[in-house]
Enzyme design. Structure first.
Site, short mmCIF file in Angstrom:
data_model
loop_
_atom_site.label_atom_id
_atom_site.label_comp_id
_atom_site.label_asym_id
_atom_site.label_seq_id
_atom_site.Cartn_x
_atom_site.Cartn_y
_atom_site.Cartn_z
N LYS A 159 5.38 54.64 26.82
CA LYS A 159 5.73 53.24 26.55
C LYS A 159 5.70 52.87 25.06
O LYS A 159 6.02 51.73 24.71
CB LYS A 159 4.80 52.32 27.34
CG LYS A 159 4.98 52.45 28.85
CD LYS A 159 3.97 51.62 29.59
CE LYS A 159 4.28 51.56 31.07
NZ LYS A 159 3.30 50.74 31.79
N GLY A 195 -0.52 44.62 37.13
CA GLY A 195 0.30 45.84 37.12
C GLY A 195 -0.49 47.06 37.54
O GLY A 195 -1.70 47.00 37.76
N SER A 196 0.21 48.19 37.61
CA SER A 196 -0.43 49.41 38.14
C SER A 196 -1.49 49.95 37.17
O SER A 196 -2.49 50.53 37.63
CB SER A 196 0.63 50.47 38.43
OG SER A 196 1.39 50.74 37.28
N THR A 197 -1.30 49.78 35.87
CA THR A 197 -2.32 50.25 34.92
C THR A 197 -3.57 49.39 35.04
O THR A 197 -4.70 49.90 35.06
CB THR A 197 -1.77 50.23 33.47
OG1 THR A 197 -0.46 50.80 33.46
CG2 THR A 197 -2.66 51.02 32.54
N GLY A 251 6.10 41.92 31.55
CA GLY A 251 6.71 41.12 32.61
C GLY A 251 7.46 41.93 33.64
O GLY A 251 8.11 41.37 34.53
N GLU A 261 0.35 35.80 31.91
CA GLU A 261 -0.16 36.82 30.99
C GLU A 261 -0.11 36.32 29.55
O GLU A 261 -1.03 36.57 28.76
CB GLU A 261 0.67 38.10 31.13
CG GLU A 261 0.46 38.80 32.47
CD GLU A 261 1.38 39.98 32.69
OE1 GLU A 261 1.06 40.81 33.57
OE2 GLU A 261 2.42 40.08 32.02
N GLY A 319 -1.68 45.68 30.72
CA GLY A 319 -0.71 46.73 30.42
C GLY A 319 0.49 46.16 29.69
O GLY A 319 0.50 45.01 29.27
N ALA A 320 1.52 46.99 29.56
CA ALA A 320 2.78 46.54 28.94
C ALA A 320 3.89 47.47 29.40
O ALA A 320 3.63 48.58 29.89
CB ALA A 320 2.67 46.55 27.42
N ASP A 321 5.11 47.02 29.23
CA ASP A 321 6.27 47.86 29.55
C ASP A 321 6.72 48.65 28.33
O ASP A 321 7.24 49.75 28.46
CB ASP A 321 7.40 46.99 30.10
CG ASP A 321 6.94 46.26 31.35
OD1 ASP A 321 6.59 46.95 32.32
OD2 ASP A 321 6.87 45.01 31.33
#
Ligand code: 5RP
Length: 219
Positions: A121, A29-31, A95, A103, A82-84
């Site tokens: 978040k 992910g972007s993070t 995801g 992951e 990261g996480a959403d």
């Protein structure tokens, strides 16, 4: 600080968890991409690397890192991802990037799971972000009907195929009062490969970047 600056700040704070000789798992992910940019600075502390997606592997290899498989390495000392969404128990929705299954495996195989997020978040209750569910393509309609019975509204992420060759359903509207229970219920549906609720294996450390810097929560 804008969202990108916060992601960079959280990623930078995660570097302190990479000690000499670390066997490191890297999320997606972007993070995490912000973290990957910083990894050359701590190259000498990394014993080996395992990746959670083809995209992450490509970025690591561009930087000259050799990426090993989990089968070769067995387990890792630290997994950074990261996480959403995260709640205060460090239970997560993940995801959004579609890499949830690998992951989840890497989080389970890690001695310590460090999650890096920006403060938007951190939520009171999980579920505003649609819950990603990886499904076998042949079971997509069947799983969708079962998810409707759980009062979710599954939406097929059309045109997207996971690194494992599967489809993703993004499930809106789930009332996730009990994340452990919801994770189990969805996992039990035949045809589900993995659900993006990380409650049974939450993060151990959550690094939350906000305007005043990065704060830390632990389970
Ligand atoms: C990918 C993930 C990501 O960690 C999650 O979607 C957060 O991504 P980003 O850092 O781009 O906001 O679970 O499958």
């Amino acid at each position: 600080m804008d969202a990108t600056e916060k992601k960079r700040a959280a990623a930078k704070a995660a570097l302190e968890f990479i000690e000499p000789g670390t066997r490191l798992g890297v999320g997606t992910g972007s993070t995490v991409n912000c973290l990957i940019e910083l990894l050359p600075d701590v190259r000498d502390r990394i014993d080996c690397l395992v990746s959670s997606s083809k995209a992450t592997t490509a970025l690591l290899e561009e930087l000259g890192f050799e990426v090993r498989t989990l089968n070769e390495v067995g387990s890792t000392d630290v997994y950074i991802d990261g996480a959403d969404e995260s709640d205060k128990h460090l239970q997560l929705i993940k995801g959004g990037g579609g890499a949830l299954t690998r992951e989840k495996v890497l989080a389970a195989a890690a001695r310590r799971f460090v999650c890096i997020i920006d403060d938007s978040k951190l939520v009171g209750m999980l579920g505003t972000f649609p819950v990603p569910v990886e499904v076998l393509p042949m079971a997509q309609e069947f799983v969708s009907r079962r998810l409707v019975k759980l009062r979710g509204q599954p939406v097929w992420r059309e045109g997207f195929v996971t690194d494992n060759g599967n489809h993703v359903l993004d499930v809106q509207g789930l009332q996730i009062v009990n994340p452990l229970d919801m994770e189990e219920r969805i996992d039990r549906i035949p045809g589900v490969v993995a659900v993006g609720i990380f409650a049974h294996r939450p993060a151990d450390v959550l690094l939350i970047a906000g305007d005043d810097g990065v704060r830390e929560m632990r389970t």
